[in-house]
Design an enzyme around this catalytic site. Structure first.
Site, PDB file in Angstrom:
ATOM      1  N   CYS A   2      -2.990  -9.282  17.682  1.00  0.00           N
ATOM      2  CA  CYS A   2      -1.631  -9.041  18.139  1.00  0.00           C
ATOM      3  C   CYS A   2      -1.386  -9.860  19.419  1.00  0.00           C
ATOM      4  O   CYS A   2      -2.271  -9.961  20.268  1.00  0.00           O
ATOM      5  CB  CYS A   2      -1.315  -7.586  18.457  1.00  0.00           C
ATOM      6  SG  CYS A   2      -1.526  -6.467  17.071  1.00  0.00           S
ATOM      7  N   ARG A  27      -2.601 -15.021  16.699  1.00  0.00           N
ATOM      8  CA  ARG A  27      -3.270 -13.747  16.996  1.00  0.00           C
ATOM      9  C   ARG A  27      -2.993 -12.690  15.928  1.00  0.00           C
ATOM     10  O   ARG A  27      -3.563 -11.599  15.958  1.00  0.00           O
ATOM     11  CB  ARG A  27      -2.809 -13.227  18.361  1.00  0.00           C
ATOM     12  CG  ARG A  27      -3.150 -14.149  19.490  1.00  0.00           C
ATOM     13  CD  ARG A  27      -2.604 -13.624  20.781  1.00  0.00           C
ATOM     14  NE  ARG A  27      -3.324 -12.440  21.212  1.00  0.00           N
ATOM     15  CZ  ARG A  27      -4.389 -12.470  21.987  1.00  0.00           C
ATOM     16  NH1 ARG A  27      -4.860 -13.612  22.408  1.00  0.00           N
ATOM     17  NH2 ARG A  27      -4.983 -11.356  22.350  1.00  0.00           N
ATOM     18  N   ASN A 103      -0.913  -4.376  22.315  1.00  0.00           N
ATOM     19  CA  ASN A 103      -2.082  -4.994  21.683  1.00  0.00           C
ATOM     20  C   ASN A 103      -3.289  -4.169  22.110  1.00  0.00           C
ATOM     21  O   ASN A 103      -3.486  -3.947  23.301  1.00  0.00           O
ATOM     22  CB  ASN A 103      -2.226  -6.441  22.173  1.00  0.00           C
ATOM     23  CG  ASN A 103      -3.551  -7.052  21.750  1.00  0.00           C
ATOM     24  OD1 ASN A 103      -4.077  -6.723  20.691  1.00  0.00           O
ATOM     25  ND2 ASN A 103      -4.088  -7.926  22.569  1.00  0.00           N
ATOM     26  N   GLY A 104      -4.055  -3.698  21.137  1.00  0.00           N
ATOM     27  CA  GLY A 104      -5.223  -2.874  21.456  1.00  0.00           C
ATOM     28  C   GLY A 104      -5.313  -1.707  20.495  1.00  0.00           C
ATOM     29  O   GLY A 104      -4.669  -1.706  19.449  1.00  0.00           O
ATOM     30  N   GLU A 479     -21.732 -21.654   7.515  1.00  0.00           N
ATOM     31  CA  GLU A 479     -20.395 -21.988   8.016  1.00  0.00           C
ATOM     32  C   GLU A 479     -19.509 -22.537   6.879  1.00  0.00           C
ATOM     33  O   GLU A 479     -18.323 -22.220   6.799  1.00  0.00           O
ATOM     34  CB  GLU A 479     -20.521 -23.002   9.170  1.00  0.00           C
ATOM     35  CG  GLU A 479     -19.232 -23.464   9.806  1.00  0.00           C
ATOM     36  CD  GLU A 479     -18.367 -22.344  10.370  1.00  0.00           C
ATOM     37  OE1 GLU A 479     -18.824 -21.206  10.475  1.00  0.00           O
ATOM     38  OE2 GLU A 479     -17.193 -22.628  10.658  1.00  0.00           O
ATOM     39  N   GLU A 486     -12.739 -17.783   3.659  1.00  0.00           N
ATOM     40  CA  GLU A 486     -11.579 -17.519   4.518  1.00  0.00           C
ATOM     41  C   GLU A 486     -10.310 -18.170   3.986  1.00  0.00           C
ATOM     42  O   GLU A 486      -9.237 -17.599   4.044  1.00  0.00           O
ATOM     43  CB  GLU A 486     -11.795 -18.146   5.895  1.00  0.00           C
ATOM     44  CG  GLU A 486     -12.591 -17.376   6.886  1.00  0.00           C
ATOM     45  CD  GLU A 486     -12.670 -18.139   8.190  1.00  0.00           C
ATOM     46  OE1 GLU A 486     -13.246 -19.237   8.207  1.00  0.00           O
ATOM     47  OE2 GLU A 486     -12.149 -17.641   9.186  1.00  0.00           O
ATOM     48  N   HIS A 502     -35.332 -15.116  -5.842  1.00  0.00           N
ATOM     49  CA  HIS A 502     -35.582 -13.700  -5.572  1.00  0.00           C
ATOM     50  C   HIS A 502     -34.363 -12.836  -5.895  1.00  0.00           C
ATOM     51  O   HIS A 502     -34.292 -11.684  -5.449  1.00  0.00           O
ATOM     52  CB  HIS A 502     -36.013 -13.513  -4.118  1.00  0.00           C
ATOM     53  CG  HIS A 502     -37.290 -14.240  -3.788  1.00  0.00           C
ATOM     54  ND1 HIS A 502     -38.496 -13.914  -4.359  1.00  0.00           N
ATOM     55  CD2 HIS A 502     -37.537 -15.323  -3.005  1.00  0.00           C
ATOM     56  CE1 HIS A 502     -39.445 -14.732  -3.925  1.00  0.00           C
ATOM     57  NE2 HIS A 502     -38.878 -15.615  -3.100  1.00  0.00           N
ATOM     58  N   LYS A 590      -6.918 -15.024  14.984  1.00  0.00           N
ATOM     59  CA  LYS A 590      -7.838 -15.903  15.710  1.00  0.00           C
ATOM     60  C   LYS A 590      -8.550 -15.203  16.861  1.00  0.00           C
ATOM     61  O   LYS A 590      -9.633 -15.606  17.257  1.00  0.00           O
ATOM     62  CB  LYS A 590      -7.071 -17.101  16.256  1.00  0.00           C
ATOM     63  CG  LYS A 590      -8.034 -18.165  16.720  1.00  0.00           C
ATOM     64  CD  LYS A 590      -7.476 -19.531  16.529  1.00  0.00           C
ATOM     65  CE  LYS A 590      -8.520 -20.570  16.802  1.00  0.00           C
ATOM     66  NZ  LYS A 590      -9.501 -20.698  15.726  1.00  0.00           N
TER      67      LYS A 590
HETATM   68  C1  F6R Z   1     -14.051 -18.237  11.258  1.00  0.00           C
HETATM   69  C2  F6R Z   1     -13.614 -17.626  12.491  1.00  0.00           C
HETATM   70  C3  F6R Z   1     -14.190 -16.309  12.860  1.00  0.00           C
HETATM   71  C4  F6R Z   1     -14.541 -16.299  14.344  1.00  0.00           C
HETATM   72  C5  F6R Z   1     -14.985 -14.898  14.784  1.00  0.00           C
HETATM   73  C6  F6R Z   1     -15.421 -14.882  16.234  1.00  0.00           C
HETATM   74  O1  F6R Z   1     -13.343 -19.394  11.002  1.00  0.00           O
HETATM   75  O2  F6R Z   1     -12.825 -18.161  13.190  1.00  0.00           O
HETATM   76  O3  F6R Z   1     -15.302 -15.995  12.093  1.00  0.00           O
HETATM   77  O4  F6R Z   1     -15.546 -17.233  14.551  1.00  0.00           O
HETATM   78  O5  F6R Z   1     -13.938 -13.996  14.604  1.00  0.00           O
HETATM   79  O6  F6R Z   1     -14.378 -15.286  17.067  1.00  0.00           O
HETATM   80  P1  F6R Z   1     -14.670 -15.792  18.533  1.00  0.00           P
HETATM   81  O7  F6R Z   1     -15.426 -17.042  18.428  1.00  0.00           O
HETATM   82  O8  F6R Z   1     -13.330 -15.947  19.159  1.00  0.00           O
HETATM   83  O9  F6R Z   1     -15.500 -14.712  19.194  1.00  0.00           O
END
Ligand code: F6R
Length: 595
Positions: A2, A27, A103-104, A479, A486, A502, A590
């Protein structure tokens, strides 16, 4: 999670709120809304579950009022209650006098809701934030003063918050923070409060971060003054990101732009850190004691970067290194002489911040590796390394990953050199290898842009993907699988290649895509043969002869970093082919500020 914005400006507030909300959208984008004072003295609330363009149209299409110069806004990542217009912020109290964005998480929302309902309050939503409106409503009846009412109401709250409250009668705006990021800024356009400096970077470089417990009135006379429990004046900081860094600059989407920016971003890291790696000065500049083991904590992509850093430290320095998912690391034993490395691009991830709190009881040295040197993580750590990726708007991490890897590797090589575990010439050779990475990432991008799109198209109907690798390739397989799930919403799991037999081999049938991160480990050939014998479709990325070959030091102690570029491009192309928004994948955000 948020994003919130509040402003008291010299021109109509919506002009600022809309710009800021677009920049806060990363966000959360389940819904978006504003509450704005009108010149007639009312407050108009406009919300939508669509994107900001729809909000813009609804605001501009509104009739019967003229919007004034004070307002609040919110972009939501749903926690309590589905993504509906009713659940969208701003919320109000029973009288409509109060509009509030939050936000929270209010942890005692259920108990408060029950008590408030019994005393006659009517709730319009199931959202935890709404209890704040009713609490403030009661406190306002007693004190008649918004600032006092917000302070009194927050005394009953357990949890985390960044809030902005707009009072209809007076047009006053009060903001407060506790465990969720919020900053305030005085600018020539007016006064602002926002979750992130990116929201208001067009109008200012200077800002003040609120501390836990701060409650501040946003007004010409008091912006920047703490009225909270801490009783100290917050420090004014400077934004390091300049305007203009966050446009698309001709790219189709932010993910494409940020993938392309990786070579430049890594060069920036090496320009900044490079001269001080092999001589140990980088490590000494952090002011940390020598360590005899490393514990990395992080989540998602940041944890994958952490895994690379652990591999490097073990292989080059013989130093024990472990990594753990932040949300599960609370009970971990911290051994004497350990360095804790907390990695988070946002620096605001609750799971990481909570993991730090749990470690503070034993107080190991705490080093933060983050893309946001103003973040809560940076403020709480003993030392900070900025991974210098610049603004990353795409929700899926790309350039922050490679910058975390390179900055983290640089710090560890420097620590080994400083502590006598690595000779100067060996350290210099590693730095020379690091300096070749930008060109290798760039060439991997050029090759992948030709070879990967038809592969992605061919695999569009595959319901799931398996990623395999060995040794230093494993974090990149992790990754690559994370990016693919995602963005394309397809199942994608990664395994050490030796683990296939396995169990996971049972998943392979004719045509099952198996993506191999090929770091030239000789044992991979057998694992590939096992997959092919069962009809699996191999897509290998890495050494010469791979489906997508890359040039580089595949056997470097940080592993085949160049392979991440084709894997990012695979995930992006698959998602685009399937018609998905690569910058804003569903259900994600994000900055993950909830546990
Ligand atoms: C994947 C991604 C998430 C973040 C994770 C940690 O593309 O962006 O997996 O890596 O939510 O976020 P940060 O790095 O902000 O702690």
């Amino acid at each position: 999670m948020c994003g919130i914005i509040a402003c008291r400006t010299h021109a109509p507030a919506v002009d600022y709120l809309l710009v800021a909300l677009r920049r806060l959208e990363y966000r959360g984008y389940d819904s978006v809304g504003v509450a704005v004072k009108t010149t007639g003295g009312q407050v108009v609330r406009i919300r939508t579950v669509e994107r900001i363009d729809a909000l813009d149209r609804a605001i501009r299409g509104g009739t019967g009022y003229e919007l004034d110069r004070v307002g609040i806004g919110h972009t939501r990542w749903a926690t309590h209650g589905p993504a509906t217009e009713a659940n969208a912020h701003p919320h109000t109290d029973c009288t409509g006098r109060i509009s509030l964005v939050h936000n929270g998480i209010i942890e005692n929302a259920h108990e408060l809701r029950q008590a408030l309902s019994i005393s006659g309050h009517h709730f319009a939503t199931g959202v935890d934030s709404e209890v704040l409106c009713h609490l403030i409503e009661d406190c306002l009846t007693i004190s008649g003063d918004l600032l006092c009412a917000v302070q009194a109401a927050l005394a009953s709250i357990e949890g985390s918050w960044a809030i902005a409250v707009l009072e209809e009668r007076t047009g006053r705006v009060v903001v407060a923070a506790n465990g969720s990021p919020l900053l305030v800024a005085r600018t020539e356009h007016g006064d602002f409060a926002a979750s992130d400096i990116a929201a208001i970077a067009e109008w200012t470089d200077d800002f003040t971060v609120l501390g836990d417990g701060d409650v501040i009135e946003l007004s010409v006379s008091s912006a920047g003054q703490s009225a909270g429990k801490n009783g100290r004046k917050p420090v004014v900081r400077q934004c390091i990101w300049r305007n203009g860094e966050d446009g698309l600059n001709g790219h189709a989407d932010f993910m494409a732009k940020e993938i392309d920016e990786q070579p430049t971003a890594v060069s920036r890291v090496l320009d900044e850190l490079g001269p001080n790696i092999a001589n140990g000065r980088l490590w000494h500049s952090l002011g940390l004691a020598p360590f005899n083991r490393l514990q990395v904590i992080g989540c998602g992509t940041s944890l994958n970067a952490g895994q690379v850093i652990c591999n490097l430290l073990r292989r080059v320095g013989g130093v024990p290194a472990s990594f753990s998912v932040a949300s599960e690391s609370a009970g971990e034993i911290v051994e004497p002489g350990a360095l804790c490395l907390a990695i988070s691009q946002s620096g605001e991830t609750s799971d990481v911040l909570n993991a730090i709190v749990s470690r503070r009881a034993v107080d190991p040295a705490m080093l933060a590796l983050t893309n946001n040197p103003h973040s809560t993580l940076a403020r709480r750590a003993d030392a900070v390394v900025n991974c210098l990726a610049g603004p990353e708007i795409g929700v899926a991490a790309t350039k922050t990953f490679v910058c975390q890897v390179v900055a983290g590797v640089a710090v560890m090589v420097s620590a080994l050199a400083a502590n006598g575990c690595l000779g100067r010439s060996a350290a210099n050779r590693l730095v020379d290898d690091l300096r070749r990475i930008p060109a290798q990432l760039s060439s991997a991008g050029t090759v992948a842009k030709c070879l990967v799109p038809p592969i992605a198209e061919e695999l569009a109907d595959a319901p799931g993907f398996i990623f395999i690798a060995r040794g230093t390739g494993i974090p990149y397989a992790a990754e690559g699988a994370l990016k693919l799930k995602e963005l394309s919403y397809r199942w994608a799991e990664h395994y050490p290649a030796g683990e296939l037999k396995h169990g996971p081999l049972a998943l392979i049938s004719s045509g099952t895509p198996v993506v191999v991160v090929d770091n030239a480990d000789s044992k991979l050939a057998n694992n590939i043969a096992e997959v092919q014998a069962r009809g699996g479709r191999i897509i290998s990325v890495g050494s010469l002869g791979s489906t997508v070959p890359v040039t580089g030091e595949l056997s470097a102690p940080w592993g085949p970093i160049e392979t991440i570029v084709p894997l990012q491009i695979l995930a992006r192309n698959l998602a685009l082919f399937l018609g998905f928004d690569v910058d804003k994948p569903r259900n994600l955000a994000k900055s993950v500020t909830v546990e």
